[in-house]
Write a protein that holds these residues in place. Structure first.
Motif, PDB file in Angstrom:
ATOM      1  N   VAL A   1       0.877  -1.173   0.000  1.00 42.76           N
ATOM      2  CA  VAL A   1       0.000   0.000   0.000  1.00 42.76           C
ATOM      3  C   VAL A   1       0.911   1.219   0.000  1.00 42.76           C
ATOM      4  CG1 VAL A   1      -1.783   1.276   1.233  1.00 42.76           C
ATOM      5  CG2 VAL A   1      -1.804  -1.218   1.251  1.00 42.76           C
ATOM      6  N   ASN A   2       0.694   2.118  -0.928  1.00 44.32           N
ATOM      7  CA  ASN A   2       1.580   3.276  -1.062  1.00 44.32           C
ATOM      8  C   ASN A   2       0.802   4.571  -0.888  1.00 44.32           C
ATOM      9  OD1 ASN A   2       3.893   4.683  -1.485  1.00 44.32           O
ATOM     10  ND2 ASN A   2       3.998   4.329  -3.701  1.00 44.32           N
ATOM     11  N   PRO A   3       1.087   5.392   0.137  1.00 40.12           N
ATOM     12  CA  PRO A   3       2.102   5.124   1.155  1.00 40.12           C
ATOM     13  C   PRO A   3       1.613   4.102   2.177  1.00 40.12           C
ATOM     14  CG  PRO A   3       0.952   7.145   1.664  1.00 40.12           C
ATOM     15  CD  PRO A   3       0.428   6.701   0.331  1.00 40.12           C
ATOM     16  N   PRO A   4       2.529   3.483   2.925  1.00 44.40           N
ATOM     17  CA  PRO A   4       2.116   2.505   3.941  1.00 44.40           C
ATOM     18  C   PRO A   4       1.200   3.141   4.988  1.00 44.40           C
ATOM     19  CG  PRO A   4       4.469   2.393   3.546  1.00 44.40           C
ATOM     20  CD  PRO A   4       3.988   3.624   2.858  1.00 44.40           C
ATOM     21  N   VAL A   5       0.243   2.363   5.462  1.00 43.52           N
ATOM     22  CA  VAL A   5      -0.718   2.855   6.451  1.00 43.52           C
ATOM     23  C   VAL A   5      -0.599   2.010   7.709  1.00 43.52           C
ATOM     24  CG1 VAL A   5      -3.148   3.229   7.004  1.00 43.52           C
ATOM     25  CG2 VAL A   5      -2.311   3.665   4.679  1.00 43.52           C
ATOM     26  N   ASP A   6      -0.348   2.678   8.833  1.00 46.50           N
ATOM     27  CA  ASP A   6      -0.313   1.993  10.120  1.00 46.50           C
ATOM     28  C   ASP A   6      -1.731   1.551  10.468  1.00 46.50           C
ATOM     29  OD1 ASP A   6      -0.069   1.133  12.732  1.00 46.50           O
ATOM     30  OD2 ASP A   6       1.066   2.874  13.421  1.00 46.50           O
ATOM     31  N   ARG A   7      -1.947   0.226  10.544  1.00 41.51           N
ATOM     32  CA  ARG A   7      -3.297  -0.293  10.782  1.00 41.51           C
ATOM     33  C   ARG A   7      -3.698  -0.210  12.250  1.00 41.51           C
ATOM     34  NH1 ARG A   7      -5.487  -3.434   6.601  1.00 41.51           N
ATOM     35  NH2 ARG A   7      -7.304  -3.395   7.981  1.00 41.51           N
ATOM     36  N   GLY A   8      -2.775   0.172  13.123  1.00 41.49           N
ATOM     37  CA  GLY A   8      -3.125   0.265  14.538  1.00 41.49           C
ATOM     38  C   GLY A   8      -3.525  -1.088  15.092  1.00 41.49           C
ATOM     39  N   THR A   9      -4.553  -1.105  15.946  1.00 39.61           N
ATOM     40  CA  THR A   9      -5.107  -2.363  16.440  1.00 39.61           C
ATOM     41  C   THR A   9      -6.066  -2.932  15.407  1.00 39.61           C
ATOM     42  OG1 THR A   9      -4.857  -1.886  18.794  1.00 39.61           O
ATOM     43  CG2 THR A   9      -6.628  -3.383  18.177  1.00 39.61           C
ATOM     44  N   LEU A  10      -5.862  -4.206  15.053  1.00 40.49           N
ATOM     45  CA  LEU A  10      -6.750  -4.868  14.098  1.00 40.49           C
ATOM     46  C   LEU A  10      -7.774  -5.654  14.889  1.00 40.49           C
ATOM     47  CD1 LEU A  10      -3.553  -5.189  12.790  1.00 40.49           C
ATOM     48  CD2 LEU A  10      -5.062  -5.500  10.837  1.00 40.49           C
ATOM     49  N   ASN A  11      -9.002  -5.208  14.829  1.00 41.69           N
ATOM     50  CA  ASN A  11     -10.055  -5.776  15.673  1.00 41.69           C
ATOM     51  C   ASN A  11     -11.141  -6.386  14.804  1.00 41.69           C
ATOM     52  OD1 ASN A  11     -11.854  -6.447  17.629  1.00 41.69           O
ATOM     53  ND2 ASN A  11     -11.856  -4.459  18.649  1.00 41.69           N
ATOM     54  N   GLY A  12     -11.195  -7.719  14.794  1.00 37.22           N
ATOM     55  CA  GLY A  12     -12.274  -8.385  14.070  1.00 37.22           C
ATOM     56  C   GLY A  12     -12.015  -8.559  12.591  1.00 37.22           C
ATOM     57  N   ILE A  13     -10.775  -8.843  12.212  1.00 37.77           N
ATOM     58  CA  ILE A  13     -10.440  -9.066  10.803  1.00 37.77           C
ATOM     59  C   ILE A  13     -10.898 -10.466  10.399  1.00 37.77           C
ATOM     60  CG2 ILE A  13      -8.590  -9.168   9.100  1.00 37.77           C
ATOM     61  CD1 ILE A  13      -9.079  -6.392  10.250  1.00 37.77           C
TER      62      ILE A  13
END
Length: 888
Positions: A511-523
């Motif tokens: 993904v450009n630019p990279p994205v900090d996904r933080g906490t991934l809840n319920g993927i």
């Protein structure tokens, strides 16, 4: 007469001691007997009346059984060989009998024993200190080379070796502990024994601890179980099969809930091979294992190279039994608190292999989990491999669940997906926010600059879920010791059942630019992830982790693979979140600043900040009237950090530069302090950033520091929104040249108690009056003085004057001093000297008038003298009178 009376008890005592010595000495000598044949051994046992040591004087054949009846306490000793000559029992120890084995070798001579029998059949107490039991070859079922049976039976192995025996039938073992018996292994080895299946059924192991007709136990404190091959490898704990357990136990209500229990405190289980489950240890059906230490290494099995765990809940054996009922009969519980599980392999080793391409053959190199009662609180799970999934650990299916403590997953490798962890379409995982897990530095693919597009998800890969309502991925961005984890997408996964890379670019180009996904809840959809952590966060994880999963390998899930559920930590998964955005600003005309700076993120609770009382350098409270909330907070943070307090914590560290526009967002930060696994909504966290100077120091608000070749003055400003989100700006301005003046007070003659001094700038008072006295060593410093004001042509002129001085003199407490001011030297130091002026001398032309005094007559002195003399005379008379009465 009195002398004779005093000697009588002594003589009686001596006679008693001599008699006891003779009696016990004779008995000790009588307890050692020599024997040169099996018949003599048996005769000595039959004749024994107490603890008896039978010394074997030569090698001998065994054609009959040596029986140790109840009440006999026998030691067989001697470096000789007993050679078995028939298929009967070699040694039988009755309930209540005791046999200690010392140096003796028992050679099975390639002979076995009868169905459901043993070579050494122990219903009493058997202790092996040294010697050997070897070369047995048995093809009968339910046999043990050493069988320990019955609730009063025990086997203690302190040394010696049980090795190179061969058995080929079902329900057999080299050491068979059953019907409520116990086995304690402190030393010695059980090694190189071979147990092969008879027809299609194996159900055998080198050591078995069986939940059959009573709960049997094994405690391993030392020793080695190594080089054995069997259906269940080194040790089987619990059941050979649930069907046979039901047949043998359920006819008697006292045995329905029988278990096999093993506690491993030490020792080594290594290089064993299982055809089906548990190369090192198989915990099966009615089995329970507690691991407190020791090493399980180099073992092989298709399911669980090191440890295999199976409750058979999903097997055909269960029939129509409800799940809760089945689990009462077959609890299959494992708790690992410490120990090492290393270098084991989940590979196809025998004929019991499912040819289904999706079958779980070669899974769980370190541990295979098919139970809901498995907890790993502490362990080193290292360098294990799996041919298919879960190099370190594998959870087999729904509804199985693995609970892990504070876990670090690092340095694992998957050739296809999920170097750290892989979840299949039914797999789930949850990490707690404060004591869960840290994933970092795992590899999917070759790892060559992260450009291998045939793989995806260096740290985590999760396949789209069959049942999104119950199967999900929850990854907290709070790693161990609360250091932040930044989750970024790392490649993409195709729609095949077990998943594979679809050839997309890897991080940082997915993904450009990279994205900090933080906490991934319920993927619940396909996702492949890479974890980015600071070096400090990684170091914190290494320090605080109790479970270490590292160096493991598999095609999918190098560290951990799961078709069931894996939970890390126990504290809450969901929590209120806030965000902090930090921006660094340079002066617009400063083109010579450093190209990057390190920024640390710190947090502290509101209650701690509220308790900080701002004080000046002298410890006096500071008046903060009119201060903004940001100024007050920054000042308190500064004082807290400079005081050496441990009530704040660093949780992240990032680099700001042109590439990220000198900005960073810290996302999904915990909003409230956690107390007893619950949010304390009255005590939010306060987050602040601090930047690091070129010397590696955190720079506080309104402070100067070196950044490259420049001296920079740093200021922090925070704007907090009602939601708790905040924006913090770091302003960096080139600091003007400053100086410090240090004043010292010297005295010539008498010192006063104190003096006061005032700093002047360009002739005008600057700042407050300062008191000098002995308490501050007559010294003070004036700091952060501008050498030149902005826009000024000339340098500022500073001087320090003594308050009250006039025309070079000052009067203090009636004394007059001459005041001398030294020059301010190149180091900013100056001295003020006070010299006491002498008082004026009297004029001899005007002497003071003399006063006439009345002479003393001396009468008063005479009265006092005679009074004292009279008192002394009275005291002397009293003393003489007292002495006279005493001797009359």
């Amino acid at each position: 007469m009195s002398i004779r009376k005093s000697l009588t008890p002594i003589l009686v005592t001596l006679v008693t001691l001599i008699s006891a010595f003779i009696m016990f000495g004779l008995e000790a000598n009588a307890a050692t007997v020599n024997a040169s044949s099996a018949a003599e051994i048996q005769q000595a046992i039959n004749n024994a009346t107490g603890a008896t040591e039978i010394v074997l004087t030569r090698d001998m054949d065994l054609s009959t059984t040596i029986n140790v009846p109840a009440g006999k306490d026998i030691t067989l000793k001697g470096a000789v060989t007993l050679t078995k000559k028939n298929t009967g029992i070699a040694v039988k120890i009755a309930n209540g009998g005791s046999l200690t084995w010392q140096d003796v070798k028992l050679d099975g001579n390639q002979l076995g024993t009868n169905y459901s029998s043993a070579i050494i059949d122990n219903a009493g107490k058997f202790t092996m200190n040294s010697g050997e039991i070897k070369n047995v070859k048995s093809d009968s079922g339910f046999v043990g080379v050493v069988k320990v049976r019955g609730e009063n039976a025990s086997f203690t192995m302190n040394g010696g070796s049980i090795h190179d025996n061969k058995m080929s039938n079902q329900f057999v073992a080299v050491v068979k502990v059953t019907e409520g018996a116990s086995f304690t292994m402190n030393g010695g080895d059980i090694s190189n024994n071979t147990l092969t299946p008879d027809g299609s059924s194996g159900n055998n192991a080198a050591v078995t601890v069986e939940g059959i007709k009573g709960s049997s136990t094994m405690v391993m404190n030392g020793g080695t179980i190594t080089g054995n091959s069997a259906d269940f490898g080194g040790v089987l704990v619990g059941s050979f099969s649930t069907a046979s357990t039901r047949d043998l136990n359920w006819s008697n209500s006292a045995y329905i809930f029988s278990t096999g229990k093993m506690t491993m405190n030490g020792g080594t289980i290594s290089n064993n091979t299982a055809n089906s489950l548990g190369g090192g240890i198989a915990v099966n059906g009615a089995g329970q294992l507690t691991m407190e230490g020791g090493t399980i290494s180099g073992n092989k099995a298709p399911f669980g190279g090191g440890i295999g765990i199976n409750d058979y809940l999903l097997s055909n054996d269960r029939g129509s039994y409800p799940e809760s009922t089945w689990r009462r009969f077959f609890p299959t519980k494992v708790t690992i608190n410490n120990g090492t599980i290393t270098g084991n392999h989940a590979v196809l080793t025998g004929h019991k292999v499912n040819n289904d391409p999706y079958a779980e053959n070669g899974v769980g190199g370190g541990i295979y989990v098919a139970s809901q009662e498995v907890t790993i609180n502490g362990a080193n799970i290292t360098n294990n491999t799996a041919g298919k999934q879960g190099g370190g650990v594998y959870v087999a299916a729904v509804p199985y669940r693995l609970q892990m403590g504070k876990t670090m997953v690092t340095g694992n490798t998957a050739t296809k997906l999920g170097g750290g962890m892989w979840l299949c379409p039914t797999g789930s995982a949850k990490t707690a926010i404060t004591n869960g897990a840290s994933f970092f530095d795992n590899t999917a693919g070759t790892g060559a600059n992260n450009n291998d597009t045939t793989a995806a998800g260096d740290d985590v890969a999760s396949i789209s879920k069959n049942d999104p309502a119950t199967q999900t991925l929850i990854l907290s961005n709070n790693g161990l010791d609360n250091w932040l984890v930044h989750w970024y997408e790392d490649g993409k996964i195709d729609n095949s059942y077990l998943g594979a890379s679809n050839g997309s670019n890897r991080y940082p180009n997915t993904v450009n630019p990279p994205v900090d996904r933080g906490t991934l809840n319920g993927i619940t959809d396909n996702i492949s992830l890479k974890s980015i952590m600071s070096d400090q966060g990684k170091a914190a994880a290494r320090t605080s982790a109790k479970v270490v999963v590292t160096g493991n390998k598999a095609p999918r899930g190098g560290g951990i693979g799961s078709n069931g559920e894996v939970d890390f930590g126990t504290s809450p998964i969901n929590y209120d979140k806030i965000k902090l955005e930090v921006t660094k600003k340079w002066e617009t005309d400063n083109n010579d600043h450093v190209t990057s700076v390190t920024v640390g993120l710190f947090r502290v609770t509101k209650s701690v900040i509220d308790g900080v009382v701002l004080k000046d350098a002298n410890g006096n409270p500071i008046d903060t009237t009119g201060w903004t909330a940001s100024q007050l907070s920054e000042a308190k943070i500064k004082q807290l950090m400079e005081s050496g307090s441990t009530e704040y914590q660093q949780i992240d560290q990032v680099v700001l530069n042109d590439a990220n526009n000198w900005k960073h967002s810290f996302v999904d930060l915990i909003k409230f302090n956690m107390v007893n696994d619950a949010q304390d909504t009255n005590n939010p966290f306060i987050y602040v950033v601090r930047e690091m100077d070129s010397n590696g120091n955190w720079v506080q608000n309104e402070s100067k520091a070196n950044f490259g070749t420049q001296t920079i003055k740093v200021a922090y400003e925070t704007v907090t929104e009602a939601t708790g989100d905040s924006k913090q700006t770091i302003s960096n301005n080139v600091a003007p040249e400053e100086m410090t003046i240090e004043v010292k007070k010297d005295w010539v003659g008498k010192k006063a108690s104190e003096v006061k001094v005032q700093l002047y700038k360009n002739g005008a008072p600057l700042g407050t009056v300062v008191t000098l006295n002995a308490a501050n060593n007559w010294t003070t410093r004036f700091e952060n003085l501008l050498v030149k004001d902005a826009g000024a042509a000339n340098n500022n002129e500073y001087k320090v004057l003594e308050v009250g001085e006039s025309n070079g003199e000052i009067t203090i407490n009636g004394s007059t001093y001459k005041v001398t001011y030294g020059e301010i030297d190149q180091d900013g130091k100056t001295v003020i000297t006070n010299a006491e002026k002498p008082k004026p001398k009297p004029n001899p032309k005007n002497p003071p008038k003399k006063v006439k005094r009345t002479p003393k007559t001396g009468d008063a002195n005479h009265v006092v003298f005679f009074t004292i003399l009279g008192i002394g005379a009275l005291v002397s008379l009293g003393f003489v009178y007292g002495v006279k009465r005493k001797y009359m």
